[in-house]
Design a protein around this motif. Structure first.
Motif, PDB file in Angstrom:
ATOM      1  N   ARG A   9       0.873  -1.214  -0.028  1.00  0.00           N
ATOM      2  CA  ARG A   9      -0.071  -0.002   0.126  1.00  0.00           C
ATOM      3  C   ARG A   9       0.922   1.177   0.148  1.00  0.00           C
ATOM      4  NH1 ARG A   9      -3.717   0.264  -2.136  1.00  0.00           N
ATOM      5  NH2 ARG A   9      -4.850  -1.268  -1.344  1.00  0.00           N
ATOM      6  N   ARG A  10       2.026   1.295   0.703  1.00  0.00           N
ATOM      7  CA  ARG A  10       2.929   2.428   0.885  1.00  0.00           C
ATOM      8  C   ARG A  10       3.716   2.576  -0.729  1.00  0.00           C
ATOM      9  NH1 ARG A  10       4.361   0.897   6.068  1.00  0.00           N
ATOM     10  NH2 ARG A  10       5.947  -0.312   5.552  1.00  0.00           N
ATOM     11  N   MET A  11       3.856   1.337  -1.281  1.00  0.00           N
ATOM     12  CA  MET A  11       4.716   1.480  -2.565  1.00  0.00           C
ATOM     13  C   MET A  11       3.808   1.765  -3.562  1.00  0.00           C
ATOM     14  SD  MET A  11       7.285  -1.791  -1.716  1.00  0.00           S
ATOM     15  CE  MET A  11       8.231  -1.394  -3.135  1.00  0.00           C
ATOM     16  N   ASN A  12       2.494   1.627  -3.439  1.00  0.00           N
ATOM     17  CA  ASN A  12       1.463   1.694  -4.714  1.00  0.00           C
ATOM     18  C   ASN A  12       0.070   1.869  -4.043  1.00  0.00           C
ATOM     19  OD1 ASN A  12      -0.497   1.546  -6.788  1.00  0.00           O
ATOM     20  ND2 ASN A  12       0.680  -0.245  -7.770  1.00  0.00           N
ATOM     21  N   PRO A  13      -0.332   2.974  -3.660  1.00  0.00           N
ATOM     22  CA  PRO A  13      -1.508   3.365  -3.075  1.00  0.00           C
ATOM     23  C   PRO A  13      -2.690   3.046  -3.776  1.00  0.00           C
ATOM     24  CG  PRO A  13      -0.030   5.216  -3.001  1.00  0.00           C
ATOM     25  CD  PRO A  13       0.477   4.206  -3.895  1.00  0.00           C
ATOM     26  N   ASN A  14      -2.621   2.761  -5.269  1.00  0.00           N
ATOM     27  CA  ASN A  14      -3.751   2.531  -6.090  1.00  0.00           C
ATOM     28  C   ASN A  14      -4.019   0.843  -6.392  1.00  0.00           C
ATOM     29  OD1 ASN A  14      -4.439   4.985  -6.467  1.00  0.00           O
ATOM     30  ND2 ASN A  14      -2.669   5.191  -7.628  1.00  0.00           N
ATOM     31  N   ILE A  15      -3.239   0.040  -5.904  1.00  0.00           N
ATOM     32  CA  ILE A  15      -3.239  -1.505  -6.205  1.00  0.00           C
ATOM     33  C   ILE A  15      -4.291  -2.009  -5.395  1.00  0.00           C
ATOM     34  CG2 ILE A  15      -1.697  -2.080  -4.135  1.00  0.00           C
ATOM     35  CD1 ILE A  15      -0.326  -4.093  -6.084  1.00  0.00           C
ATOM     36  N   TYR A  16      -5.063  -2.930  -6.065  1.00  0.00           N
ATOM     37  CA  TYR A  16      -6.129  -3.773  -5.579  1.00  0.00           C
ATOM     38  C   TYR A  16      -5.535  -4.941  -5.015  1.00  0.00           C
ATOM     39  CZ  TYR A  16      -9.151  -0.994  -8.691  1.00  0.00           C
ATOM     40  OH  TYR A  16      -9.834  -0.053  -9.294  1.00  0.00           O
ATOM     41  N   ILE A  17      -5.847  -5.215  -3.866  1.00  0.00           N
ATOM     42  CA  ILE A  17      -5.453  -6.066  -3.031  1.00  0.00           C
ATOM     43  C   ILE A  17      -6.570  -7.062  -2.818  1.00  0.00           C
ATOM     44  CG2 ILE A  17      -4.371  -6.893  -0.606  1.00  0.00           C
ATOM     45  CD1 ILE A  17      -3.106  -4.078  -0.473  1.00  0.00           C
ATOM     46  N   TYR A  18      -6.404  -8.499  -2.819  1.00  0.00           N
ATOM     47  CA  TYR A  18      -7.177  -9.458  -2.627  1.00  0.00           C
ATOM     48  C   TYR A  18      -6.475 -10.476  -1.753  1.00  0.00           C
ATOM     49  CZ  TYR A  18      -9.872  -8.011  -6.588  1.00  0.00           C
ATOM     50  OH  TYR A  18     -10.545  -7.167  -7.573  1.00  0.00           O
ATOM     51  N   ILE A  19      -7.098 -11.083  -0.850  1.00  0.00           N
ATOM     52  CA  ILE A  19      -6.513 -12.240   0.403  1.00  0.00           C
ATOM     53  C   ILE A  19      -7.333 -13.393   0.211  1.00  0.00           C
ATOM     54  CG2 ILE A  19      -5.894 -12.378   2.662  1.00  0.00           C
ATOM     55  CD1 ILE A  19      -6.038  -9.405   3.000  1.00  0.00           C
ATOM     56  N   TYR A  20      -6.503 -14.533   0.165  1.00  0.00           N
ATOM     57  CA  TYR A  20      -7.293 -15.832   0.057  1.00  0.00           C
ATOM     58  C   TYR A  20      -6.624 -16.389   1.403  1.00  0.00           C
ATOM     59  CZ  TYR A  20      -9.073 -14.999  -4.478  1.00  0.00           C
ATOM     60  OH  TYR A  20      -9.620 -14.466  -5.810  1.00  0.00           O
ATOM     61  N   HIS A  21      -7.344 -16.424   2.503  1.00  0.00           N
ATOM     62  CA  HIS A  21      -6.687 -16.989   3.614  1.00  0.00           C
ATOM     63  C   HIS A  21      -7.824 -18.155   3.957  1.00  0.00           C
ATOM     64  CE1 HIS A  21      -4.978 -17.314   7.517  1.00  0.00           C
ATOM     65  NE2 HIS A  21      -6.302 -17.276   8.099  1.00  0.00           N
ATOM     66  N   ASN A  22      -7.241 -19.558   4.135  1.00  0.00           N
ATOM     67  CA  ASN A  22      -7.903 -20.743   4.239  1.00  0.00           C
ATOM     68  C   ASN A  22      -9.079 -20.787   3.273  1.00  0.00           C
ATOM     69  OD1 ASN A  22      -5.942 -21.483   6.067  1.00  0.00           O
ATOM     70  ND2 ASN A  22      -7.204 -20.468   7.753  1.00  0.00           N
TER      71      ASN A  22
END
Length: 174
Positions: free
Chosen positions: A144-157
């Protein structure tokens, strides 16, 4: 009690001498003519060296972890023509998948240098498919600090989370 304290002091003193001498011993060992080149470079270094593909990426997806979710997402990205790179910390997996021409890189995504290497500042999407929640948070913070516009998805279990308005919500698809 006094003997125990002296033992602890001896151990600490011995460790400090070892730590001070180790770099010099390692340098001398690497200069020895009878050491095979493979040992000097490390067991996996030749097969894990960064490829040219990482340097050319822009507007791409970064997939962290090549478990079941990472494999599935990389297949979808490949079929869809979405440029992507995979980060994984298992050297055997990285070597095996590179032989299959997979765009995979060995590295720990909690490190800023690795994220720079895969051009997170130019990426469009970051998919995190690892099970460690602390590492996941660290990766999110760095990305987020390096690219404030990046979309982030988390696959946890078995759960999927996506970012909305700066917070992560469970994706209820079913």
């Amino acid at each position: 009690m006094e003997a125990l304290l002296l033992t602890d002091i001896n151990i600490i003193f011995g460790l400090s001498i070892f730590i001070d001498l180790f770099p010099r011993v390692a340098d001398a060992a690497l200069k020895a003519p009878h050491i095979p080149e493979r040992m000097k470079q490390g067991l996996y270094s030749a097969n894990l060296a960064p490829g040219k593909k990482e340097e050319e990426l822009t507007d791409h997806a970064i997939i962290v972890g090549f478990g079941l979710n990472g494999k599935t997402i990389s297949k979808v990205a490949h079929v869809s023509g979405i440029p992507y790179i995979i980060l994984d910390m298992n050297p055997e997996t990285v070597m095996k998948e590179r032989l299959c021409d997979e765009n995979i890189c060995f590295g720990d995504a909690t490190g800023i240098l690795i994220l720079e290497h895969v051009s997170v500042e130019k990426a469009r999407v970051l998919v995190i498919g690892i099970s460690d929640p602390l590492d996941t948070r660290k990766i999110i913070g760095l990305a987020r600090r390096m690219n404030p516009n990046i979309y982030i998805y988390i696959y946890h279990n078995k759960d999927t989370f996506l970012e909305r308005d700066g917070s992560f919500v469970r994706n209820r698809s079913g």
